[in-house]
Design a protein around this motif. Structure first.
Motif, PDB file in Angstrom:
ATOM      1  N   ALA A 168      51.462 -11.283   6.846  1.00  0.00           N
ATOM      2  CA  ALA A 168      49.941 -11.354   6.841  1.00  0.00           C
ATOM      3  C   ALA A 168      49.417 -12.456   5.956  1.00  0.00           C
ATOM      4  N   THR A 169      50.010 -12.530   4.713  1.00  0.00           N
ATOM      5  CA  THR A 169      49.745 -13.561   3.731  1.00  0.00           C
ATOM      6  C   THR A 169      49.739 -14.920   4.343  1.00  0.00           C
ATOM      7  N   GLN A 170      50.741 -15.083   4.974  1.00  0.00           N
ATOM      8  CA  GLN A 170      51.100 -16.643   5.449  1.00  0.00           C
ATOM      9  C   GLN A 170      50.273 -16.648   6.849  1.00  0.00           C
ATOM     10  N   ALA A 171      50.037 -15.718   7.551  1.00  0.00           N
ATOM     11  CA  ALA A 171      49.165 -15.789   8.506  1.00  0.00           C
ATOM     12  C   ALA A 171      47.486 -16.045   8.143  1.00  0.00           C
ATOM     13  N   ALA A 172      46.957 -15.315   7.077  1.00  0.00           N
ATOM     14  CA  ALA A 172      45.921 -15.788   6.627  1.00  0.00           C
ATOM     15  C   ALA A 172      45.748 -17.325   6.204  1.00  0.00           C
ATOM     16  N   LYS A 188      44.635 -18.491  -2.746  1.00  0.00           N
ATOM     17  CA  LYS A 188      44.492 -17.427  -3.788  1.00  0.00           C
ATOM     18  C   LYS A 188      43.987 -16.102  -3.121  1.00  0.00           C
ATOM     19  N   THR A 189      43.359 -15.928  -1.880  1.00  0.00           N
ATOM     20  CA  THR A 189      42.704 -14.898  -1.413  1.00  0.00           C
ATOM     21  C   THR A 189      43.339 -14.480  -0.299  1.00  0.00           C
ATOM     22  N   ALA A 190      44.377 -15.077   0.005  1.00  0.00           N
ATOM     23  CA  ALA A 190      45.064 -14.846   1.589  1.00  0.00           C
ATOM     24  C   ALA A 190      45.696 -13.550   1.507  1.00  0.00           C
TER      25      ALA A 190
END
Length: 154
Positions: free
Chosen positions: A5-9, A17-19
């Motif tokens: 999810a972080t990489q997708a964001a 910073k907010t991913a």
């Protein structure tokens, strides 16, 4: 799809910073959940790997017979003679040590490190929900009913 999810964001344009938080929040959205479920179903169809496949594979690995890779003299058969289930992950390592006398091979010792079959059984237990690996099962016997105002008026 990397299921991160972080990489997708980040790929969607959110700052690094907010991913993490943004990815977490995005996963809660029904349209995102639906898109992920559809993509995962398509991947399962494409790869022909689904819950049934995983369970059948685990069961085959958990019940594989060690005698299948041992010959009538008690020696380990050549790997090419092993059943496929043994060649695809049941052996975590092979250590072969040659016995030498004055530089001449007089024999060899073969040690096999078997992968963790107990872990496979745990995974099967979790899949079929037998509760065999829970420390404590708590059952209150309570039943909760959700009644809407409309139902109550009937």
């Amino acid at each position: 799809m990397d299921l991160n999810a972080t990489q997708a964001a980040i790929r969607a344009g959110y700052s690094e910073k907010t991913a993490g938080q943004q990815g977490f929040e995005l996963l809660k959205k029904p349209e995102i959940e639906a898109a992920l479920a559809e993509a995962q179903a398509e991947r399962s169809k494409r790869t022909q790997i689904d819950a049934d496949w995983v369970l059948m594979r685990l069961a085959s690995e958990a019940t594989a017979d060690l005698a299948d890779i041992i010959d009538e003299n008690g020696s380990i058969r050549p790997i090419t003679e092993w059943p496929i289930i043994w060649r695809q992950g049941l052996v975590a390592g092979i250590d072969v040590q040659e016995d030498l006398v004055e530089g001449v091979k007089t024999g060899e010792t073969v040690k096999l490190k078997l992968s963790d079959r107990i872990r496979r059984i745990e995974l099967i237990g979790k899949h079929v929900n037998v509760q065999a690996f829970r420390d404590q099962v708590h059952n209150t016997g309570a039943v909760t009913l959700n009644v809407t105002q409309e139902d109550a008026e009937l």
